[in-house]
Design an enzyme around this catalytic site. Sequence first.
Site, PDB file in Angstrom:
ATOM      1  N   HIS A   7      46.884  47.762  38.619  1.00 46.47           N
ATOM      2  CA  HIS A   7      45.918  47.435  39.677  1.00 46.47           C
ATOM      3  C   HIS A   7      46.096  46.018  40.183  1.00 46.47           C
ATOM      4  O   HIS A   7      46.763  45.190  39.544  1.00 46.47           O
ATOM      5  CB  HIS A   7      44.466  47.640  39.199  1.00 46.47           C
ATOM      6  CG  HIS A   7      44.019  46.769  38.077  1.00 46.47           C
ATOM      7  ND1 HIS A   7      44.088  47.149  36.753  1.00 46.47           N
ATOM      8  CD2 HIS A   7      43.461  45.532  38.056  1.00 46.47           C
ATOM      9  CE1 HIS A   7      43.596  46.194  35.980  1.00 46.47           C
ATOM     10  NE2 HIS A   7      43.217  45.182  36.751  1.00 46.47           N
TER      11      HIS A   7
ATOM     12  N   GLU B 290      32.449  46.450  38.761  1.00 43.50           N
ATOM     13  CA  GLU B 290      33.731  46.718  39.414  1.00 43.50           C
ATOM     14  C   GLU B 290      33.811  48.127  39.975  1.00 43.50           C
ATOM     15  O   GLU B 290      33.117  49.047  39.514  1.00 43.50           O
ATOM     16  CB  GLU B 290      34.869  46.517  38.414  1.00 43.50           C
ATOM     17  CG  GLU B 290      34.763  47.444  37.208  1.00 43.50           C
ATOM     18  CD  GLU B 290      35.967  47.343  36.288  1.00 43.50           C
ATOM     19  OE1 GLU B 290      36.113  46.293  35.648  1.00 43.50           O
ATOM     20  OE2 GLU B 290      36.734  48.303  36.228  1.00 43.50           O
TER      21      GLU B 290
ATOM     22  N   GLN C 140      41.200  47.089  42.317  1.00 43.68           N
ATOM     23  CA  GLN C 140      40.015  46.854  41.485  1.00 43.68           C
ATOM     24  C   GLN C 140      39.172  45.777  42.171  1.00 43.68           C
ATOM     25  O   GLN C 140      39.595  44.629  42.266  1.00 43.68           O
ATOM     26  CB  GLN C 140      40.440  46.374  40.100  1.00 43.68           C
ATOM     27  CG  GLN C 140      39.299  46.120  39.136  1.00 43.68           C
ATOM     28  CD  GLN C 140      39.808  45.543  37.819  1.00 43.68           C
ATOM     29  OE1 GLN C 140      40.386  44.463  37.796  1.00 43.68           O
ATOM     30  NE2 GLN C 140      39.623  46.284  36.736  1.00 43.68           N
TER      31      GLN C 140
ATOM     32  N   HIS D 109      43.817  38.707  40.387  1.00 48.25           N
ATOM     33  CA  HIS D 109      44.870  38.931  39.393  1.00 48.25           C
ATOM     34  C   HIS D 109      45.664  40.184  39.713  1.00 48.25           C
ATOM     35  O   HIS D 109      45.255  41.004  40.529  1.00 48.25           O
ATOM     36  CB  HIS D 109      44.277  39.032  37.972  1.00 48.25           C
ATOM     37  CG  HIS D 109      43.405  40.234  37.741  1.00 48.25           C
ATOM     38  ND1 HIS D 109      42.051  40.248  37.975  1.00 48.25           N
ATOM     39  CD2 HIS D 109      43.704  41.484  37.278  1.00 48.25           C
ATOM     40  CE1 HIS D 109      41.558  41.433  37.657  1.00 48.25           C
ATOM     41  NE2 HIS D 109      42.535  42.201  37.240  1.00 48.25           N
TER      42      HIS D 109
ATOM     43  N   GLU E  50      47.574  40.531  34.045  1.00 50.09           N
ATOM     44  CA  GLU E  50      46.944  41.372  33.027  1.00 50.09           C
ATOM     45  C   GLU E  50      47.942  42.438  32.590  1.00 50.09           C
ATOM     46  O   GLU E  50      48.760  42.904  33.400  1.00 50.09           O
ATOM     47  CB  GLU E  50      45.701  42.017  33.651  1.00 50.09           C
ATOM     48  CG  GLU E  50      44.893  42.909  32.722  1.00 50.09           C
ATOM     49  CD  GLU E  50      43.672  43.504  33.443  1.00 50.09           C
ATOM     50  OE1 GLU E  50      43.245  42.971  34.497  1.00 50.09           O
ATOM     51  OE2 GLU E  50      43.164  44.531  32.958  1.00 50.09           O
TER      52      GLU E  50
HETATM   53  C1  MC0 Z   1      41.907  30.220  36.903  1.00 48.11           C
HETATM   54  N1  MC0 Z   1      43.052  29.730  37.395  1.00 48.11           N
HETATM   55  C2  MC0 Z   1      43.679  30.680  38.070  1.00 48.11           C
HETATM   56  C3  MC0 Z   1      42.845  31.823  37.978  1.00 48.11           C
HETATM   57  N2  MC0 Z   1      41.761  31.503  37.243  1.00 48.11           N
HETATM   58  N3  MC0 Z   1      44.852  30.680  38.725  1.00 48.11           N
HETATM   59  C4  MC0 Z   1      45.204  31.838  39.326  1.00 48.11           C
HETATM   60  N4  MC0 Z   1      44.442  32.974  39.295  1.00 48.11           N
HETATM   61  C5  MC0 Z   1      43.275  33.000  38.638  1.00 48.11           C
HETATM   62  N5  MC0 Z   1      42.540  34.106  38.616  1.00 48.11           N
HETATM   63  C6  MC0 Z   1      43.551  28.358  37.269  1.00 48.11           C
HETATM   64  C7  MC0 Z   1      42.512  27.359  37.797  1.00 48.11           C
HETATM   65  O1  MC0 Z   1      42.645  27.175  39.181  1.00 48.11           O
HETATM   66  C8  MC0 Z   1      42.862  26.110  37.018  1.00 48.11           C
HETATM   67  O2  MC0 Z   1      43.940  25.451  37.628  1.00 48.11           O
HETATM   68  C9  MC0 Z   1      43.304  26.652  35.677  1.00 48.11           C
HETATM   69  O3  MC0 Z   1      43.712  28.013  35.893  1.00 48.11           O
HETATM   70  C10 MC0 Z   1      42.202  26.633  34.639  1.00 48.11           C
HETATM   71  O4  MC0 Z   1      41.127  27.360  35.189  1.00 48.11           O
HETATM   72  P1  MC0 Z   1      39.594  27.036  35.021  1.00 48.11           P
HETATM   73  O5  MC0 Z   1      38.915  27.378  36.278  1.00 48.11           O
HETATM   74  O6  MC0 Z   1      39.419  25.669  34.461  1.00 48.11           O
HETATM   75  O7  MC0 Z   1      39.103  28.094  34.004  1.00 48.11           O
HETATM   76  P2  MC0 Z   1      39.381  28.323  32.468  1.00 48.11           P
HETATM   77  O8  MC0 Z   1      40.530  27.523  31.940  1.00 48.11           O
HETATM   78  O9  MC0 Z   1      38.074  28.218  31.777  1.00 48.11           O
HETATM   79  O10 MC0 Z   1      39.802  29.862  32.537  1.00 48.11           O
HETATM   80  C11 MC0 Z   1      40.962  30.306  33.154  1.00 48.11           C
HETATM   81  C12 MC0 Z   1      41.386  31.615  32.447  1.00 48.11           C
HETATM   82  C13 MC0 Z   1      40.185  32.561  32.521  1.00 48.11           C
HETATM   83  C14 MC0 Z   1      42.609  32.159  33.162  1.00 48.11           C
HETATM   84  C15 MC0 Z   1      41.737  31.288  30.985  1.00 48.11           C
HETATM   85  O11 MC0 Z   1      39.863  32.800  33.876  1.00 48.11           O
HETATM   86  C16 MC0 Z   1      40.405  33.862  31.819  1.00 48.11           C
HETATM   87  O12 MC0 Z   1      40.269  33.967  30.598  1.00 48.11           O
HETATM   88  N6  MC0 Z   1      40.738  34.941  32.568  1.00 48.11           N
HETATM   89  C17 MC0 Z   1      40.981  36.261  31.973  1.00 48.11           C
HETATM   90  C18 MC0 Z   1      39.770  37.134  32.028  1.00 48.11           C
HETATM   91  C19 MC0 Z   1      39.325  37.450  33.439  1.00 48.11           C
HETATM   92  O13 MC0 Z   1      39.713  36.800  34.398  1.00 48.11           O
HETATM   93  N7  MC0 Z   1      38.423  38.487  33.569  1.00 48.11           N
HETATM   94  C20 MC0 Z   1      37.898  38.932  34.844  1.00 48.11           C
HETATM   95  C21 MC0 Z   1      38.518  40.179  35.261  1.00 48.11           C
HETATM   96  P3  MC0 Z   1      43.899  23.890  37.953  1.00 48.11           P
HETATM   97  O14 MC0 Z   1      45.204  23.604  38.636  1.00 48.11           O
HETATM   98  O15 MC0 Z   1      42.693  23.672  38.776  1.00 48.11           O
HETATM   99  O16 MC0 Z   1      43.792  23.267  36.587  1.00 48.11           O
HETATM  100  S1  MC0 Z   1      38.018  41.497  34.188  1.00 48.11           S
HETATM  101  C22 MC0 Z   1      39.121  42.738  34.431  1.00 48.11           C
HETATM  102  O17 MC0 Z   1      39.973  42.609  35.239  1.00 48.11           O
HETATM  103  C23 MC0 Z   1      38.940  43.953  33.546  1.00 48.11           C
HETATM  104  C24 MC0 Z   1      37.547  44.470  33.586  1.00 48.11           C
HETATM  105  C25 MC0 Z   1      39.950  45.071  33.835  1.00 48.11           C
HETATM  106  O18 MC0 Z   1      40.941  44.856  34.535  1.00 48.11           O
HETATM  107  O19 MC0 Z   1      39.757  46.181  33.322  1.00 48.11           O
END
Ligand code: MC0
Length: 149
Positions: free
Chosen positions: A7, A43, A60, A84, A134
Amino acid sequence: MLTRIDHIGIACFDLDKTVEFYRATYGFEVFHSEVNEEQGVREAMLKINDTGDGGASYLQLLEPTREDSTVAKWLAKNGEGVHHIAFGTADVDAQAAEIKAKGIRVLYEEPRRGSMDSRITFLHPKDCGGVLTELVTAAGQHTEAAEGH
Ligand code: MC0
């Protein structure tokens, strides 16, 4: 092996409005919807096509359910858009281990529950050219090929 685009995750402020945009513009219907409290999202999965590996590809659409969720944080910074990309595999554990061995940060120690009871993990966007990536094994897709892990 990664065998499909499972997705593309699109973050939005208003899920119902966004679902209606995709229906009215492209004719895509909601295949499944749910709230994932752990991930802090409501979602809708819009199925695009079945894939040759027994899975399917979806859009998604994601609306945050709480202000401290990753999607809410991302929306506040970037506005709506592609959040993503997710690749599908029959064995998310093996894929995650293989990619981790290449020095890329895998965000979860163990895969967690994703949409439609899939098993998911994420790769850090900073290690993937700015793309939050992912890995997904769909429910029921954990095949005999993956039994060895
Ligand atoms: C954050 N960053 C991204 C981003 N999110 N870059 C590209 N795409 C994204 N989606 C970048 C920020 O701009 C920042 O860059 C750096 O990563 C650190 O981000 P932050 O804003 O300080 O946030 P953190 O470090 O607290 O978290 C970032 C992290 C988090 C990726 C670890 O978002 C995470 O754990 N994501 C995985 C879970 C998730 O997103 N779930 C939602 C979808 P700079 O340059 O400013 O430092 S759930 C889903 O999709 C499920 C239900 C499913 O598919 O079934």
